[in-house]
Design a protein around this motif. Structure first.
Motif, mmCIF file in Angstrom:
data_model
loop_
_atom_site.group_PDB
_atom_site.id
_atom_site.type_symbol
_atom_site.label_atom_id
_atom_site.label_comp_id
_atom_site.label_asym_id
_atom_site.label_seq_id
_atom_site.Cartn_x
_atom_site.Cartn_y
_atom_site.Cartn_z
ATOM 1 N N ALA A 1 2.324 1.582 -15.859
ATOM 2 C CA ALA A 1 1.682 2.975 -15.949
ATOM 3 C C ALA A 1 0.421 2.106 -16.501
ATOM 4 C CB ALA A 1 2.959 3.366 -17.586
ATOM 5 N N TYR A 2 0.269 1.523 -16.971
ATOM 6 C CA TYR A 2 -0.737 1.376 -17.018
ATOM 7 C C TYR A 2 -2.125 0.185 -16.424
ATOM 8 C CZ TYR A 2 0.480 3.779 -21.543
ATOM 9 O OH TYR A 2 1.618 4.626 -21.948
ATOM 10 N N ALA A 3 -1.418 0.274 -15.232
ATOM 11 C CA ALA A 3 -1.883 -0.860 -14.281
ATOM 12 C C ALA A 3 -3.991 -0.511 -14.025
ATOM 13 C CB ALA A 3 -2.397 -0.573 -12.899
ATOM 14 N N ALA A 4 -4.772 -1.330 -14.133
ATOM 15 C CA ALA A 4 -5.978 -1.545 -14.320
ATOM 16 C C ALA A 4 -6.641 -0.627 -12.722
ATOM 17 C CB ALA A 4 -6.777 -2.791 -14.272
ATOM 18 N N VAL A 5 -7.694 -0.481 -12.896
ATOM 19 C CA VAL A 5 -7.466 0.875 -11.061
ATOM 20 C C VAL A 5 -8.150 -0.076 -10.063
ATOM 21 C CG1 VAL A 5 -10.385 0.335 -12.195
ATOM 22 C CG2 VAL A 5 -10.116 2.305 -10.576
ATOM 23 N N ILE A 6 -8.614 -1.489 -10.368
ATOM 24 C CA ILE A 6 -9.145 -1.869 -9.089
ATOM 25 C C ILE A 6 -7.249 -2.308 -8.181
ATOM 26 C CG2 ILE A 6 -9.648 -3.790 -7.954
ATOM 27 C CD1 ILE A 6 -12.375 -3.868 -9.439
ATOM 28 N N PRO A 7 -6.667 -2.817 -8.789
ATOM 29 C CA PRO A 7 -5.472 -3.132 -8.229
ATOM 30 C C PRO A 7 -4.321 -1.811 -7.566
ATOM 31 C CG PRO A 7 -5.207 -3.777 -10.611
ATOM 32 C CD PRO A 7 -6.636 -3.591 -10.390
ATOM 33 N N LEU A 8 -4.755 -0.904 -8.852
ATOM 34 C CA LEU A 8 -4.063 0.393 -8.630
ATOM 35 C C LEU A 8 -4.976 0.836 -7.021
ATOM 36 C CD1 LEU A 8 -2.332 2.540 -9.494
ATOM 37 C CD2 LEU A 8 -4.132 3.525 -10.846
ATOM 38 N N PHE A 9 -5.688 0.768 -7.139
ATOM 39 C CA PHE A 9 -6.365 1.186 -5.881
ATOM 40 C C PHE A 9 -6.377 0.298 -4.670
ATOM 41 C CE2 PHE A 9 -10.354 3.850 -8.238
ATOM 42 C CZ PHE A 9 -9.417 4.685 -8.479
ATOM 43 N N VAL A 10 -6.114 -0.679 -4.586
ATOM 44 C CA VAL A 10 -5.695 -1.312 -3.884
ATOM 45 C C VAL A 10 -4.888 -1.130 -3.190
ATOM 46 C CG1 VAL A 10 -5.560 -3.795 -2.704
ATOM 47 C CG2 VAL A 10 -7.247 -3.120 -4.401
ATOM 48 N N LYS A 11 -3.281 -1.312 -3.850
ATOM 49 C CA LYS A 11 -2.451 -1.373 -3.663
ATOM 50 C C LYS A 11 -1.923 0.361 -2.887
ATOM 51 C CE LYS A 11 2.056 0.000 -5.585
ATOM 52 N NZ LYS A 11 3.210 0.287 -6.841
ATOM 53 N N GLN A 12 -2.357 0.931 -3.562
ATOM 54 C CA GLN A 12 -2.257 2.576 -3.112
ATOM 55 C C GLN A 12 -3.151 2.304 -1.145
ATOM 56 O OE1 GLN A 12 -4.213 4.825 -6.192
ATOM 57 N NE2 GLN A 12 -2.430 5.570 -6.788
ATOM 58 N N PHE A 13 -4.160 2.382 -1.390
ATOM 59 C CA PHE A 13 -5.010 2.186 0.117
ATOM 60 C C PHE A 13 -3.990 1.406 0.445
ATOM 61 C CE2 PHE A 13 -9.449 2.742 -1.521
ATOM 62 C CZ PHE A 13 -9.603 4.072 -1.061
ATOM 63 N N MET A 14 -3.159 0.562 0.711
ATOM 64 C CA MET A 14 -2.552 -0.305 1.997
ATOM 65 C C MET A 14 -1.356 0.285 1.824
ATOM 66 S SD MET A 14 -2.986 -4.343 -0.116
ATOM 67 C CE MET A 14 -1.986 -5.000 1.000
ATOM 68 N N ASN A 15 -1.263 1.019 1.004
ATOM 69 C CA ASN A 15 0.178 2.079 0.779
ATOM 70 C C ASN A 15 -0.276 3.437 2.045
ATOM 71 O OD1 ASN A 15 2.357 0.588 -0.021
ATOM 72 N ND2 ASN A 15 2.349 1.716 -1.981
ATOM 73 N N HIS A 16 -0.999 3.717 1.951
ATOM 74 C CA HIS A 16 -1.875 4.890 3.752
ATOM 75 C C HIS A 16 -1.991 6.203 1.939
ATOM 76 C CE1 HIS A 16 -1.621 2.831 7.221
ATOM 77 N NE2 HIS A 16 -2.602 2.038 6.031
ATOM 78 N N GLU A 17 -1.826 5.750 0.167
ATOM 79 C CA GLU A 17 -2.064 6.257 -0.377
ATOM 80 C C GLU A 17 -2.866 7.205 -0.710
ATOM 81 O OE1 GLU A 17 0.846 4.947 -3.486
ATOM 82 O OE2 GLU A 17 2.233 5.133 -1.855
ATOM 83 N N SER A 18 -4.032 8.018 -1.413
ATOM 84 C CA SER A 18 -4.617 8.971 -1.435
ATOM 85 C C SER A 18 -4.520 8.576 -3.546
ATOM 86 C CB SER A 18 -4.754 10.464 -2.226
ATOM 87 O OG SER A 18 -4.945 10.310 -0.324
ATOM 88 N N PRO A 19 -5.536 7.807 -3.774
ATOM 89 C CA PRO A 19 -6.296 6.944 -4.932
ATOM 90 C C PRO A 19 -6.517 8.568 -5.955
ATOM 91 C CG PRO A 19 -7.541 5.572 -3.069
ATOM 92 C CD PRO A 19 -6.995 6.743 -2.532
ATOM 93 N N LYS A 20 -6.495 8.216 -6.851
ATOM 94 C CA LYS A 20 -6.880 9.492 -7.821
ATOM 95 C C LYS A 20 -7.750 8.803 -9.237
ATOM 96 C CE LYS A 20 -5.294 13.380 -11.231
ATOM 97 N NZ LYS A 20 -4.008 13.402 -11.831
ATOM 98 N N ILE A 21 -9.354 9.616 -8.736
ATOM 99 C CA ILE A 21 -10.087 9.285 -9.709
ATOM 100 C C ILE A 21 -9.948 10.431 -10.952
ATOM 101 C CG2 ILE A 21 -12.878 9.153 -9.650
ATOM 102 C CD1 ILE A 21 -12.822 8.305 -6.695
ATOM 103 N N ASN A 22 -10.423 10.001 -11.817
ATOM 104 C CA ASN A 22 -10.606 10.700 -12.946
ATOM 105 C C ASN A 22 -12.393 11.130 -13.106
ATOM 106 O OD1 ASN A 22 -7.814 9.993 -13.791
ATOM 107 N ND2 ASN A 22 -8.899 8.348 -14.779
ATOM 108 N N GLY A 23 -12.296 12.277 -12.857
ATOM 109 C CA GLY A 23 -13.611 13.645 -12.523
ATOM 110 C C GLY A 23 -14.752 12.983 -11.080
ATOM 111 N N THR A 24 -15.389 13.449 -11.325
ATOM 112 C CA THR A 24 -16.173 13.021 -10.696
ATOM 113 C C THR A 24 -16.034 12.123 -9.493
ATOM 114 O OG1 THR A 24 -18.261 12.923 -11.345
ATOM 115 C CG2 THR A 24 -17.509 15.286 -11.112
ATOM 116 N N GLY A 25 -16.493 11.127 -9.580
ATOM 117 C CA GLY A 25 -16.473 9.569 -9.900
ATOM 118 C C GLY A 25 -17.575 9.011 -9.947
#
Length: 322
Positions: A185-209
């Motif tokens: 639940a508390y994964a840091a943003v970079i490894p979380l985004f990498v995992k999601q991209f590798m699974n072709h899932e859309s990462p969620k950015i908090n705010g406008t980025g």
């Protein structure tokens, strides 16, 4: 042979420090309760005769005192990280990050440890809007986690003045790299985004980025720990240092870096869209460190920019998450 105790030695930063110092010929003891660390991070070290694992909790003073016996240096990495975690459960964050920290300081004092280097945090800057962040200008904390890390600095300062313990705090800025856990639940943003991209899932950015961070590769952190542990310059001790690159990257730019290097392995990742959600409670808009103090007093020269660090991190994740 010098002996180092690394608390939280099965975690992301702790296991990288362990690997580095074992390779340099140090004797290393790891103290970890595996609450957030992982056994697979330390299993490669079991065959090294200079490595010792103590499975225990820093909230137990006797465990800390046992671990600190015959130790030259302590690198204190054990903590419950994550701002959201501390907001959801401030009691446990305080128990680990404050009471556990105090236990380790007492253990270091009682064992006559030469130096106590600890993981501080950029969260200590709180609501200070000044950029870049300079060590002696901080604001009010914005989360229970930030409170605990600031209390660490206060305790270290008191122990250095009262008991003569040499203490150095390293204010980590958004550390990333190999072995950082993409799960939970508390994964840091970079490894979380990498995992999601590798699974072709859309990462969620908090705010406008547009929020920005001083993303800091693990090798820069290792360098800072070694410099802090070994410096013989008197004015370099009993203080805190920003541990960062001295450059900031927006979340939108971070996404571009990740797509760029992940697409080298899978071209379809370039097509994955990003989702935007609300800003996260307790987040600061921008973070950028001044690293002039570390350069001047410790001789710090970061080896990895965000670009180089992301490239290496992505390569590691591709090999290890597939």
């Amino acid at each position: 042979m010098k002996h180092i105790l690394i608390t939280g030695g099965a975690g992301f930063i702790g296991s990288n420090l362990t690997e580095y110092f074992l390779n340099k010929g140090y004797k290393v003891t790891c103290l970890d309760n595996f609450a957030t660390g992982h056994r697979h991070n330390v299993e490669p070290f079991f065959k090294n005769e200079n490595y010792t694992l103590i499975e225990g909790d820093i909230r137990n003073l006797e465990t800390c005192q046992k671990a600190a016996e015959n130790v030259d240096y302590i690198l204190h990495e054990a903590a419950l990280g994550s701002v959201p975690r501390s907001i959801n459960d401030p009691i446990t964050s305080n128990d680990v990050n404050v009471s556990g920290f105090l236990n380790m300081l007492v253990a270091a004092r009682d064992a006559g440890v030469k130096r106590f280097v600890y993981a501080a945090s950029s969260s200590t800057y709180g609501d200070s809007e000044s950029l870049p962040k300079v060590e002696d200008i901080i604001g009010k904390p914005l989360s229970p986690y930030a409170v605990t890390k600031y209390v660490n600095e206060l305790y270290a300062d008191v122990f250095s003045k009262t008991y003569g313990i040499e203490c150095i705090g390293l204010r980590y800025f958004n550390v990333f790299g190999r072995r950082q856990d993409p799960n939970g639940a508390y994964a840091a943003v970079i490894p979380l985004f990498v995992k999601q991209f590798m699974n072709h899932e859309s990462p969620k950015i908090n705010g406008t980025g547009d929020y920005s961070r001083d993303f800091t590769y693990i090798d820069n952190v290792i360098q800072m720990n070694e410099l802090a542990m070994l410096t013989e310059i008197s004015e370099a001790v009993n203080t805190v240092y920003n541990t960062a690159v001295g450059d900031r990257t927006t979340l939108n730019d971070l996404i571009k870096y990740l797509k760029k290097y992940l697409s080298d392995f899978d071209a379809e990742i370039a097509k994955v869209e990003v989702i935007h959600g609300p800003n996260r409670v307790g987040d600061i808009p921008h973070s950028l460190a001044s690293i002039e103090k570390a350069k001047s007093l410790l001789g710090y020269q970061p080896s990895h920019t965000i670009d180089k660090g992301i490239k290496e991190a992505v390569s590691w994740y591709w090999e290890n998450l597939k």
